[in-house]
Design a protein around this motif. Structure first.
Motif, mmCIF file in Angstrom:
data_model
loop_
_atom_site.group_PDB
_atom_site.id
_atom_site.type_symbol
_atom_site.label_atom_id
_atom_site.label_comp_id
_atom_site.label_asym_id
_atom_site.label_seq_id
_atom_site.Cartn_x
_atom_site.Cartn_y
_atom_site.Cartn_z
ATOM 1 N N GLN A 115 0.841 -1.205 0.000
ATOM 2 C CA GLN A 115 0.000 0.000 0.000
ATOM 3 C C GLN A 115 0.871 1.247 0.000
ATOM 4 O OE1 GLN A 115 -2.251 0.807 3.695
ATOM 5 N NE2 GLN A 115 -1.198 -0.971 4.552
ATOM 6 N N ARG A 116 0.349 2.276 -0.632
ATOM 7 C CA ARG A 116 1.089 3.519 -0.786
ATOM 8 C C ARG A 116 0.835 4.459 0.389
ATOM 9 N NH1 ARG A 116 2.462 4.396 -6.099
ATOM 10 N NH2 ARG A 116 4.082 5.706 -5.164
ATOM 11 N N THR A 117 1.657 5.470 0.502
ATOM 12 C CA THR A 117 1.522 6.447 1.575
ATOM 13 C C THR A 117 0.182 7.172 1.509
ATOM 14 O OG1 THR A 117 2.430 8.480 2.488
ATOM 15 C CG2 THR A 117 2.685 8.167 0.151
ATOM 16 N N ARG A 118 -0.303 7.598 2.698
ATOM 17 C CA ARG A 118 -1.549 8.356 2.740
ATOM 18 C C ARG A 118 -1.286 9.856 2.888
ATOM 19 N NH1 ARG A 118 -2.709 3.268 2.336
ATOM 20 N NH2 ARG A 118 -4.921 2.701 2.267
ATOM 21 N N CYS A 119 -0.099 10.315 2.555
ATOM 22 C CA CYS A 119 0.202 11.751 2.599
ATOM 23 C C CYS A 119 -0.758 12.500 1.676
ATOM 24 C CB CYS A 119 1.640 11.998 2.158
ATOM 25 S SG CYS A 119 2.072 13.752 1.979
ATOM 26 N N GLY A 120 -1.331 13.589 2.173
ATOM 27 C CA GLY A 120 -2.304 14.345 1.394
ATOM 28 C C GLY A 120 -1.741 14.929 0.120
ATOM 29 N N TYR A 121 -0.463 15.257 0.109
ATOM 30 C CA TYR A 121 0.141 15.807 -1.108
ATOM 31 C C TYR A 121 0.324 14.719 -2.169
ATOM 32 C CZ TYR A 121 1.078 19.832 1.857
ATOM 33 O OH TYR A 121 0.934 20.902 2.708
ATOM 34 N N PHE A 122 0.564 13.489 -1.729
ATOM 35 C CA PHE A 122 0.687 12.377 -2.666
ATOM 36 C C PHE A 122 -0.648 12.083 -3.341
ATOM 37 C CE2 PHE A 122 0.164 7.744 -3.275
ATOM 38 C CZ PHE A 122 1.116 7.539 -4.260
ATOM 39 N N THR A 123 -1.725 12.140 -2.585
ATOM 40 C CA THR A 123 -3.025 11.770 -3.138
ATOM 41 C C THR A 123 -3.736 12.921 -3.845
ATOM 42 O OG1 THR A 123 -4.034 12.190 -0.967
ATOM 43 C CG2 THR A 123 -3.378 9.927 -1.452
ATOM 44 N N GLY A 143 4.941 22.370 4.586
ATOM 45 C CA GLY A 143 3.486 22.468 4.668
ATOM 46 C C GLY A 143 2.913 21.631 5.788
ATOM 47 N N GLU A 144 1.836 20.902 5.497
ATOM 48 C CA GLU A 144 1.144 20.080 6.484
ATOM 49 C C GLU A 144 1.923 18.787 6.712
ATOM 50 O OE1 GLU A 144 -0.837 18.282 9.124
ATOM 51 O OE2 GLU A 144 -1.477 20.301 8.578
ATOM 52 N N HIS A 145 2.463 18.615 7.904
ATOM 53 C CA HIS A 145 3.287 17.428 8.172
ATOM 54 C C HIS A 145 3.154 16.924 9.600
ATOM 55 C CE1 HIS A 145 6.165 20.931 8.853
ATOM 56 N NE2 HIS A 145 6.028 20.400 10.060
ATOM 57 N N HIS A 146 2.037 17.196 10.260
ATOM 58 C CA HIS A 146 1.937 16.838 11.682
ATOM 59 C C HIS A 146 1.996 15.339 11.908
ATOM 60 C CE1 HIS A 146 -2.259 15.661 11.031
ATOM 61 N NE2 HIS A 146 -2.255 15.166 12.251
ATOM 62 N N ALA A 299 18.018 9.475 17.157
ATOM 63 C CA ALA A 299 18.220 9.814 15.744
ATOM 64 C C ALA A 299 17.051 10.582 15.148
ATOM 65 C CB ALA A 299 18.450 8.533 14.930
ATOM 66 N N ALA A 300 16.014 10.839 15.938
ATOM 67 C CA ALA A 300 14.833 11.525 15.412
ATOM 68 C C ALA A 300 15.164 12.950 14.977
ATOM 69 C CB ALA A 300 13.734 11.559 16.466
ATOM 70 N N ARG A 301 14.604 13.339 13.858
ATOM 71 C CA ARG A 301 14.771 14.693 13.330
ATOM 72 C C ARG A 301 13.384 15.236 12.978
ATOM 73 N NH1 ARG A 301 18.693 13.538 15.434
ATOM 74 N NH2 ARG A 301 20.854 13.587 14.702
ATOM 75 N N PRO A 302 12.620 15.649 13.969
ATOM 76 C CA PRO A 302 11.254 16.102 13.697
ATOM 77 C C PRO A 302 11.222 17.413 12.949
ATOM 78 C CG PRO A 302 11.836 16.490 15.987
ATOM 79 C CD PRO A 302 12.962 15.680 15.394
ATOM 80 N N LEU A 303 10.117 17.636 12.284
ATOM 81 C CA LEU A 303 9.829 18.893 11.611
ATOM 82 C C LEU A 303 9.139 19.832 12.601
ATOM 83 C CD1 LEU A 303 8.581 17.229 8.328
ATOM 84 C CD2 LEU A 303 10.660 18.589 8.553
ATOM 85 N N PRO A 304 8.920 21.085 12.239
ATOM 86 C CA PRO A 304 8.359 22.032 13.210
ATOM 87 C C PRO A 304 7.045 21.597 13.855
ATOM 88 C CG PRO A 304 9.234 23.224 11.330
ATOM 89 C CD PRO A 304 9.335 21.772 10.983
ATOM 90 N N ASP A 305 6.191 20.885 13.110
ATOM 91 C CA ASP A 305 4.863 20.570 13.633
ATOM 92 C C ASP A 305 4.659 19.107 14.019
ATOM 93 O OD1 ASP A 305 4.094 23.212 13.290
ATOM 94 O OD2 ASP A 305 3.385 22.863 11.240
ATOM 95 N N ASN A 306 5.721 18.297 14.054
ATOM 96 C CA ASN A 306 5.512 16.903 14.464
ATOM 97 C C ASN A 306 6.480 16.451 15.554
ATOM 98 O OD1 ASN A 306 7.888 16.479 13.057
ATOM 99 N ND2 ASN A 306 7.072 14.915 11.679
ATOM 100 N N GLY A 307 7.072 17.404 16.272
ATOM 101 C CA GLY A 307 7.976 17.035 17.351
ATOM 102 C C GLY A 307 7.284 16.275 18.468
ATOM 103 N N TYR A 308 5.960 16.432 18.586
ATOM 104 C CA TYR A 308 5.214 15.693 19.606
ATOM 105 C C TYR A 308 5.385 14.186 19.458
ATOM 106 C CZ TYR A 308 1.743 14.171 16.195
ATOM 107 O OH TYR A 308 1.136 13.554 15.129
ATOM 108 N N LYS A 309 5.671 13.730 18.226
ATOM 109 C CA LYS A 309 5.788 12.296 17.990
ATOM 110 C C LYS A 309 6.938 11.675 18.780
ATOM 111 C CE LYS A 309 3.684 11.033 13.614
ATOM 112 N NZ LYS A 309 3.883 10.193 12.420
#
Length: 330
Positions: A115-123, A143-146, A299-309
């Protein structure tokens, strides 16, 4: 939707021949991902080759005590199989955590792995996406990457792999077998999914035109004491924002063997080798579990809006390992 042809394959050789004859053909299993992508215009096959009637719908034991799972076994049948539930409970739990009952009745093991990614930009075909059009860019970075990757990503793609099943299979060293025009092949699942690098459109090591025939799970006594836990933004029918497949073998309060894989944190199911190294031979307690999570997530390198992960995954790993340790009777 683009018009397409439809052929039903009755044997593996015939299926491969149909795909080889048309470079725009695609294999069709349950269709739960492919048909959606056809509706959105991401996939535009000229021909669908239906493989559901191939003799690949059985689950059996292997000589070493493992399992051989056919590629057209449905997700529902996999989760309900007594040998899966008994010897690899995290796999059954992972499958049941995905999608809905109706979708699990249709979706197949082979299709789930692909199955392919469910990223909104991909779809969204109106947006650039390096997975869809190599070199066009990755708007998710700014953009949107939470719900995007915090491990193993690159500037070319930060999407995450959506499979729950794949996370458990990765923890248990599954091997993917396939048939191709050049003959049969096998790939450990940790090699089957390719690092995203600068070629995010190349997602797996499956040769062009190849057909997955089955997945093998080697015997792993530790897997009988396993759990899968998934965190999502609603109670059901949602993709993970973080997940863990874990197994522990504990004796006299010490971890003898550990298996750990993470989901929804990278472009592929993430085998947590650094965490496993910390766990093995260490006391089965909260301090060890926290140290293992920290070692993997260093080794995590979060983006501005997904550091909560990063925090979420640390807490999830510690919680699942603590639960396993508490339920170990030895």
């Amino acid at each position: 939707m683009k018009e397409f042809g439809y052929r039903r394959a009755h044997d593996v050789t015939g299926a491969l021949a149909l795909l080889a004859a048309d470079p725009e053909a695609r294999f069709l299993g349950g269709g739960t991902n492919l048909v959606d992508l056809m509706k959105s215009g991401v996939e535009r096959p000229a021909l669908l080759v239906d493989v559901r009637e191939l003799p690949l719908d059985r689950i059996g034991t292997t000589a070493d005590g493992g399992l051989r799972i056919g590629a057209t076994v449905t997700n529902s049948d996999l989760a309900a199989h007594p040998e899966v539930r008994r010897h690899y409970p995290a796999l059954a739990q992972a499958v049941l955590a995905g999608a809905s009952g109706q979708l699990r009745n249709m979706a197949t093991v082979g299709g789930n792995l692909l199955q392919r990614t469910r990223c909104g930009y991909f779809t969204d075909v109106s947006k650039p996406c390096n997975k869809r059009v190599p070199g066009s860019g990755c708007p998710a970075v700014a953009g949107e990457h939470h719900n995007h990757a915090v491990l193993g990503a690159s500037g070319h793609c930060v999407a995450v792999h959506p499979s729950d099943m794949g996370v458990a299979l990765t923890a248990f060293d599954a091997v993917v077998s396939y048939e191709s025009a050049d003959g049969p092949g096998r790939s450990p699942i940790t090699d089957f999914y390719l690092p995203v690098g600068d070629t995010p459109h190349r997602e797996t090591a499956l040769p062009p035109g190849a057909l997955i025939t089955h997945v093998s799970l080697p015997a792993a006594p530790v897997a009988a004491h396993s759990r899968y836990r998934k965190v999502r933004e609603r109670a059901s029918y949602a993709f993970a924002i973080g997940s863990v497949a874990a197994a522990l073998d504990i004796e006299d309060g010490v971890v003898r063997e550990a298996r750990l894989a993470l989901g929804a944190v990278a472009s592929r199911p993430w085998r947590a080798r650094a965490a496993e190294a910390v766990l093995t031979g260490a006391p089965a307690d909260g301090a060890t579990f926290a140290a293992a999570a920290d070692a993997e997530l260093a080794a995590a390198r979060p983006l501005p809006d997904n550091g909560y992960k990063v925090t979420l995954m640390r807490n999830l790993v510690v919680s699942v390992l603590t639960e396993l340790a508490g339920s170990d009777a030895r």
